[in-house]
Design a protein around this motif. Structure first.
Motif, PDB file in Angstrom:
ATOM      1  N   GLY A  54       0.789  -1.221   0.000  1.00 37.68           N
ATOM      2  CA  GLY A  54       0.000   0.000   0.000  1.00 37.68           C
ATOM      3  C   GLY A  54       0.826   1.279   0.000  1.00 37.68           C
ATOM      4  N   SER A  55       2.126   1.171  -0.282  1.00 37.26           N
ATOM      5  CA  SER A  55       2.989   2.343  -0.218  1.00 37.26           C
ATOM      6  C   SER A  55       2.656   3.362  -1.302  1.00 37.26           C
ATOM      7  N   HIS A  56       2.607   4.623  -0.880  1.00 38.28           N
ATOM      8  CA  HIS A  56       2.390   5.738  -1.800  1.00 38.28           C
ATOM      9  C   HIS A  56       3.530   6.749  -1.657  1.00 38.28           C
ATOM     10  N   THR A  57       4.667   6.283  -1.117  1.00 40.62           N
ATOM     11  CA  THR A  57       5.798   7.163  -0.880  1.00 40.62           C
ATOM     12  C   THR A  57       6.933   6.805  -1.834  1.00 40.62           C
ATOM     13  N   VAL A  58       7.379   7.782  -2.613  1.00 37.29           N
ATOM     14  CA  VAL A  58       8.488   7.561  -3.542  1.00 37.29           C
ATOM     15  C   VAL A  58       9.776   7.440  -2.738  1.00 37.29           C
ATOM     16  N   ASP A  59      10.522   6.370  -2.989  1.00 41.89           N
ATOM     17  CA  ASP A  59      11.818   6.168  -2.337  1.00 41.89           C
ATOM     18  C   ASP A  59      12.929   6.784  -3.189  1.00 41.89           C
ATOM     19  N   VAL A  60      12.967   6.433  -4.471  1.00 42.86           N
ATOM     20  CA  VAL A  60      13.952   7.004  -5.396  1.00 42.86           C
ATOM     21  C   VAL A  60      13.258   7.334  -6.713  1.00 42.86           C
ATOM     22  N   LYS A  61      13.735   8.415  -7.365  1.00 43.44           N
ATOM     23  CA  LYS A  61      13.152   8.815  -8.646  1.00 43.44           C
ATOM     24  C   LYS A  61      14.275   9.273  -9.570  1.00 43.44           C
ATOM     25  N   PHE A  62      14.060   9.038 -10.857  1.00 41.89           N
ATOM     26  CA  PHE A  62      15.078   9.302 -11.865  1.00 41.89           C
ATOM     27  C   PHE A  62      14.436  10.009 -13.052  1.00 41.89           C
TER      28      PHE A  62
END
Length: 124
Positions: A54-62
């Motif tokens: 259910g995660s809606h949190t970005v950990d890493v983005k590119f």
């Protein structure tokens, strides 16, 4: 009680379709995820979320073209390719974009085990 003939119903349906085309209602294409931020993943980015269904949190983005090695990323996670302009976002098992690579489809969520993923590739 009036009875409407099939011919009258078909003519009305055709006229409605012509009017909708004239106003652009039927010609408009649906919006895609890549044209706006989706659950914290900005337009033009490929994102890997924190672990958990259910995660809606970005950990890493590119978002810049290149190959990026991952460190301490594991578990099952959501991945979203929110790139624009047909850019590609790949998950690779080896460092520096080597090994087996999987293309992440544009505008589609994928539930992936990130443990064997050691790098991502962003390219036009």
């Amino acid at each position: 009680m009036s009875v409407t003939s099939l011919r009258t119903k078909l003519a009305a349906l055709a006229a409605t379709g012509v009017m909708a085309l004239g106003t652009g209602v039927l010609a408009a294409s649906p919006a895609t995820a890549s044209d706006h931020t989706v659950d914290g993943c900005p337009s033009g980015y490929g994102c890997i979320y924190t672990p958990g269904w259910g995660s809606h949190t970005v950990d890493v983005k590119f978002n810049a073209a290149g190959t990026y090695n991952l460190s301490n990323k594991n578990d099952w996670r959501w991945v979203l390719n929110n790139q624009t302009g047909g850019w590609k976002f790949k998950l690779c098992t080896g460092y520096n974009g080597t090994g087996s690579c999987e293309d992440m489809p544009l505008d589609q969520w994928r539930w992936r085990d990130i443990t064997p993923v050691n790098s991502v590739v962003v390219s036009p």
